[in-house]
Design a protein around this motif. Sequence first.
Motif, PDB file in Angstrom:
ATOM      1  N   ALA A   1      10.595  -6.471  -3.222  1.00 44.74           N
ATOM      2  CA  ALA A   1       9.774  -6.961  -4.436  1.00 44.74           C
ATOM      3  C   ALA A   1       8.540  -6.334  -4.488  1.00 44.74           C
ATOM      4  CB  ALA A   1       9.690  -8.421  -4.104  1.00 44.74           C
ATOM      5  N   LEU A   2       7.809  -6.094  -3.197  1.00 42.23           N
ATOM      6  CA  LEU A   2       6.516  -5.331  -3.364  1.00 42.23           C
ATOM      7  C   LEU A   2       6.615  -3.758  -4.033  1.00 42.23           C
ATOM      8  CD1 LEU A   2       5.360  -6.529   0.309  1.00 42.23           C
ATOM      9  CD2 LEU A   2       4.457  -7.257  -1.825  1.00 42.23           C
ATOM     10  N   TYR A   3       7.633  -3.214  -3.615  1.00 41.51           N
ATOM     11  CA  TYR A   3       7.778  -2.030  -4.144  1.00 41.51           C
ATOM     12  C   TYR A   3       8.035  -1.847  -5.932  1.00 41.51           C
ATOM     13  CZ  TYR A   3       7.792   0.948  -0.255  1.00 41.51           C
ATOM     14  OH  TYR A   3       7.435   1.798   0.975  1.00 41.51           O
TER      15      TYR A   3
ATOM     16  N   ALA B   1       0.833  -1.139   0.115  1.00 41.38           N
ATOM     17  CA  ALA B   1      -0.236   0.224   0.047  1.00 41.38           C
ATOM     18  C   ALA B   1       0.684   1.269   0.243  1.00 41.38           C
ATOM     19  CB  ALA B   1      -0.792  -0.007   1.182  1.00 41.38           C
ATOM     20  N   ALA B   2       1.788   1.485   0.890  1.00 43.54           N
ATOM     21  CA  ALA B   2       2.808   2.393   0.933  1.00 43.54           C
ATOM     22  C   ALA B   2       3.328   2.701  -0.394  1.00 43.54           C
ATOM     23  CB  ALA B   2       3.776   2.196   1.860  1.00 43.54           C
ATOM     24  N   ALA B   3       3.964   1.630  -1.033  1.00 42.65           N
ATOM     25  CA  ALA B   3       4.624   1.674  -2.371  1.00 42.65           C
ATOM     26  C   ALA B   3       3.543   2.398  -3.596  1.00 42.65           C
ATOM     27  CB  ALA B   3       5.081   0.420  -3.149  1.00 42.65           C
TER      28      ALA B   3
ATOM     29  N   MET C   1       0.868   4.342  -2.957  1.00 43.07           N
ATOM     30  CA  MET C   1       0.614   5.434  -2.322  1.00 43.07           C
ATOM     31  C   MET C   1       1.657   6.588  -2.581  1.00 43.07           C
ATOM     32  SD  MET C   1      -1.246   4.675   1.261  1.00 43.07           S
ATOM     33  CE  MET C   1      -1.479   6.168   1.821  1.00 43.07           C
ATOM     34  N   PHE C   2       2.964   6.101  -2.757  1.00 43.78           N
ATOM     35  CA  PHE C   2       3.801   7.062  -3.046  1.00 43.78           C
ATOM     36  C   PHE C   2       3.742   7.363  -4.758  1.00 43.78           C
ATOM     37  CE2 PHE C   2       6.308   5.525   0.738  1.00 43.78           C
ATOM     38  CZ  PHE C   2       6.150   6.772   1.373  1.00 43.78           C
ATOM     39  N   HIS C   3       3.515   6.354  -5.241  1.00 46.63           N
ATOM     40  CA  HIS C   3       3.311   6.602  -6.792  1.00 46.63           C
ATOM     41  C   HIS C   3       2.058   7.393  -7.118  1.00 46.63           C
ATOM     42  CE1 HIS C   3       6.345   4.006  -9.004  1.00 46.63           C
ATOM     43  NE2 HIS C   3       6.037   3.308  -7.997  1.00 46.63           N
ATOM     44  N   LEU C   4       0.944   7.142  -6.435  1.00 43.25           N
ATOM     45  CA  LEU C   4      -0.222   7.982  -6.502  1.00 43.25           C
ATOM     46  C   LEU C   4       0.096   9.432  -6.091  1.00 43.25           C
ATOM     47  CD1 LEU C   4      -2.978   5.543  -4.997  1.00 43.25           C
ATOM     48  CD2 LEU C   4      -2.437   6.227  -7.367  1.00 43.25           C
ATOM     49  N   GLN C   5       0.798   9.702  -5.204  1.00 39.98           N
ATOM     50  CA  GLN C   5       1.231  11.051  -4.963  1.00 39.98           C
ATOM     51  C   GLN C   5       1.998  11.746  -5.847  1.00 39.98           C
ATOM     52  OE1 GLN C   5       3.259  11.085  -0.882  1.00 39.98           O
ATOM     53  NE2 GLN C   5       3.751  13.263  -1.140  1.00 39.98           N
ATOM     54  N   ARG C   6       2.970  10.937  -6.744  1.00 37.63           N
ATOM     55  CA  ARG C   6       3.723  11.574  -7.856  1.00 37.63           C
ATOM     56  C   ARG C   6       2.825  11.957  -8.943  1.00 37.63           C
ATOM     57  NH1 ARG C   6       6.983   6.802  -6.335  1.00 37.63           N
ATOM     58  NH2 ARG C   6       8.989   7.513  -4.994  1.00 37.63           N
ATOM     59  N   LEU C   7       1.680  11.173  -8.922  1.00 34.03           N
ATOM     60  CA  LEU C   7       0.834  11.459 -10.056  1.00 34.03           C
ATOM     61  C   LEU C   7      -0.181  12.614  -9.568  1.00 34.03           C
ATOM     62  CD1 LEU C   7       0.134   7.885 -11.241  1.00 34.03           C
ATOM     63  CD2 LEU C   7       1.633   9.592 -12.421  1.00 34.03           C
ATOM     64  N   GLY C   8       0.120  13.021  -8.344  1.00 28.77           N
ATOM     65  CA  GLY C   8      -0.946  14.032  -7.928  1.00 28.77           C
ATOM     66  C   GLY C   8      -2.420  13.679  -7.740  1.00 28.77           C
ATOM     67  N   LEU C   9      -2.350  12.071  -7.318  1.00 34.30           N
ATOM     68  CA  LEU C   9      -3.845  11.689  -7.060  1.00 34.30           C
ATOM     69  C   LEU C   9      -3.858  11.499  -5.532  1.00 34.30           C
ATOM     70  CD1 LEU C   9      -3.980   8.793  -9.860  1.00 34.30           C
ATOM     71  CD2 LEU C   9      -5.319  11.047  -9.999  1.00 34.30           C
ATOM     72  N   LEU C  10      -2.809  11.120  -4.863  1.00 34.21           N
ATOM     73  CA  LEU C  10      -3.093  10.931  -3.524  1.00 34.21           C
ATOM     74  C   LEU C  10      -3.530  12.401  -2.830  1.00 34.21           C
ATOM     75  CD1 LEU C  10      -2.693   8.803  -1.131  1.00 34.21           C
ATOM     76  CD2 LEU C  10      -0.341   9.882  -0.889  1.00 34.21           C
ATOM     77  N   GLN C  11      -3.106  13.513  -3.398  1.00 40.50           N
ATOM     78  CA  GLN C  11      -3.541  14.793  -2.737  1.00 40.50           C
ATOM     79  C   GLN C  11      -4.962  15.168  -2.755  1.00 40.50           C
ATOM     80  OE1 GLN C  11      -0.991  14.054  -4.861  1.00 40.50           O
ATOM     81  NE2 GLN C  11       0.771  15.196  -4.337  1.00 40.50           N
ATOM     82  N   ARG C  12      -5.536  14.292  -3.810  1.00 39.36           N
ATOM     83  CA  ARG C  12      -7.046  14.453  -3.934  1.00 39.36           C
ATOM     84  C   ARG C  12      -7.893  13.616  -3.243  1.00 39.36           C
ATOM     85  NH1 ARG C  12      -7.297  17.576  -9.067  1.00 39.36           N
ATOM     86  NH2 ARG C  12      -9.403  17.564  -8.606  1.00 39.36           N
TER      87      ARG C  12
ATOM     88  N   PRO D   1       9.514   7.673   1.335  1.00 39.42           N
ATOM     89  CA  PRO D   1      10.059   6.064   1.135  1.00 39.42           C
ATOM     90  C   PRO D   1      10.938   5.653   1.960  1.00 39.42           C
ATOM     91  CG  PRO D   1       9.676   7.462  -1.183  1.00 39.42           C
ATOM     92  CD  PRO D   1       9.743   8.206   0.006  1.00 39.42           C
ATOM     93  N   ALA D   2      12.032   6.593   2.239  1.00 40.62           N
ATOM     94  CA  ALA D   2      13.123   5.954   3.214  1.00 40.62           C
ATOM     95  C   ALA D   2      12.558   5.550   4.564  1.00 40.62           C
ATOM     96  CB  ALA D   2      14.156   6.912   3.229  1.00 40.62           C
ATOM     97  N   ILE D   3      11.916   6.497   5.232  1.00 40.60           N
ATOM     98  CA  ILE D   3      11.496   6.149   6.659  1.00 40.60           C
ATOM     99  C   ILE D   3      10.305   5.435   6.639  1.00 40.60           C
ATOM    100  CG2 ILE D   3      10.398   7.446   8.345  1.00 40.60           C
ATOM    101  CD1 ILE D   3      12.099   9.990   7.920  1.00 40.60           C
ATOM    102  N   ALA D   4       9.521   5.565   5.724  1.00 42.80           N
ATOM    103  CA  ALA D   4       8.169   4.485   5.421  1.00 42.80           C
ATOM    104  C   ALA D   4       8.751   2.993   5.504  1.00 42.80           C
ATOM    105  CB  ALA D   4       7.325   5.028   4.490  1.00 42.80           C
ATOM    106  N   GLN D   5       9.671   2.862   4.546  1.00 46.57           N
ATOM    107  CA  GLN D   5      10.270   1.451   4.481  1.00 46.57           C
ATOM    108  C   GLN D   5      10.924   0.846   5.582  1.00 46.57           C
ATOM    109  OE1 GLN D   5      12.670   1.428   0.951  1.00 46.57           O
ATOM    110  NE2 GLN D   5      11.061   2.350  -0.444  1.00 46.57           N
TER     111      GLN D   5
END
Length: 479
Positions: free
Chosen positions: A440-442, A106-108, A110-121, A148-152
């Motif tokens: 592998a999950l990321y 899920a974290a992996a 969500m970081f992608h969704l954040q880069r796409l500007g979707l998590l902020q919405r 990513p560093a701290i979350a991982q």
Amino acid sequence: MSRSRSYIRLHGLLLALLLIAGCTSLNVPLNGADQSADLPPIRNHTRAALAADATPLDIAAAHDDVTVRPTTTAPRTHLTADLTRDDGYFVGIGISGGGSRSANFAAACMFHLQRLGLLQRVDYISAVSGGSLTAAYYCVSTDDEWNPAIAQKRLTHSFATDLLWATFMPWNSAALFFSDYDRSDLLANSFRKVLFTRDARELTFGDLRPDRPRLLINATDLQSGKGFVFCNETFDKLNSDLSKYPLAHAVAASSAVPVLLHQVTLRDHSTTFKQYRHLVDGGVVDNLGVKTLVEMYRAQVKEDATRYHKGAVFIVLDARTQHDARIGSRGDTSLLESLQFGTGMTSTVLLNRASTATLAEIILDSSPDQVTAAELRRNRDALINGGYVELKDVDGRPVYVLHLAMSRVDEISDLPSQNFKQSLNNISTYFNIAPSEAAALYQAANLLVERRFHRELATISDELNGVKSPATTAATTQP
């Protein structure tokens, strides 16, 4: 003489620990029992809410028969500013259960969704079991902590090992045997230390950030078998102060797999007579966390037709795998192996079937009354088989559903290695995970976002941003 005094001190210390640990429930009252009936009761106003404002909302057919009542005349305590935008869209993320596997996948994603500007919405995050670990961490973490560093590092912590070691500590063993202190308390304590402590203070629902999505952690009521949502409305019914309830214990309740972990208990403070609610893993009712979102969306637009007039987006982050016991080349298995393989098959297959049924329910619940059975089947098959569908709700508003499931890695060609798919299937649902498994999950999340669902995510992004282009106006589903 000194030995006798040492024994007395040790005995007194153990007794004190037992008294401290012997608390059945941690939730505290919101309104005093001696409060005058003429005064309006105080309501909860944390960021864990089924309703975005104080308008009445009836979702009696949904979880726990909760009714949201008007609060315009009630004192607004624990109120935080709502900094999320009202852009006309309902955007919800559902996160599945699955221990540390789900938390890291899920974290992996969500970081992608954040880069796409979707998590902020996103307006709401509804999570189950291991998924609630990441959801709660995101909704309470600082900007420095959410990277990513701290979350991982934090989400790959060996929580199950902490639980095992803590169980055999002498003071914990005594508390587990003689008091109400239990294994779920030990797990919550590990969650607290690693994820939900700031400046030596335990984080509660009152610490949820006003600029992050509203958080909905799902559990199951052991007595009724119905879903239980940690939210203002549910805690209003219990006359309990949600702002003071520890996030770590809510996550533990959502993750309390029956038998393996003890139920998490809440006191019902709506009466002076002692009544309790016993909570276990939310995956028993819905392992995707998305039913809460769909029911809430339907209830809100039913109450106010102008709300979310542009439509809805549901993104489901699902850490499901395909069962493979890898025993095709073997003869008879031992009794222990048979139990292990049988349990693994039962849990995986049943959860996957239940999750598939939940996806089908999204189509049924979101479609207008006049839709044909053929169209319902087409939309259901598009979502279950293709992972994406666009449809119209009961009022003709567009609804976009994306099922971002780890098992869909099977649909991607040219995987990083020949055994990559098998390595994902081998990741267990315990709250322990190896660094190589997390990596592998990321990698799986990256493949799914960049190669499997690139067009679908672009479609959703364009819709939310008001961009209409020929490449993203039609529903697209990869074979």
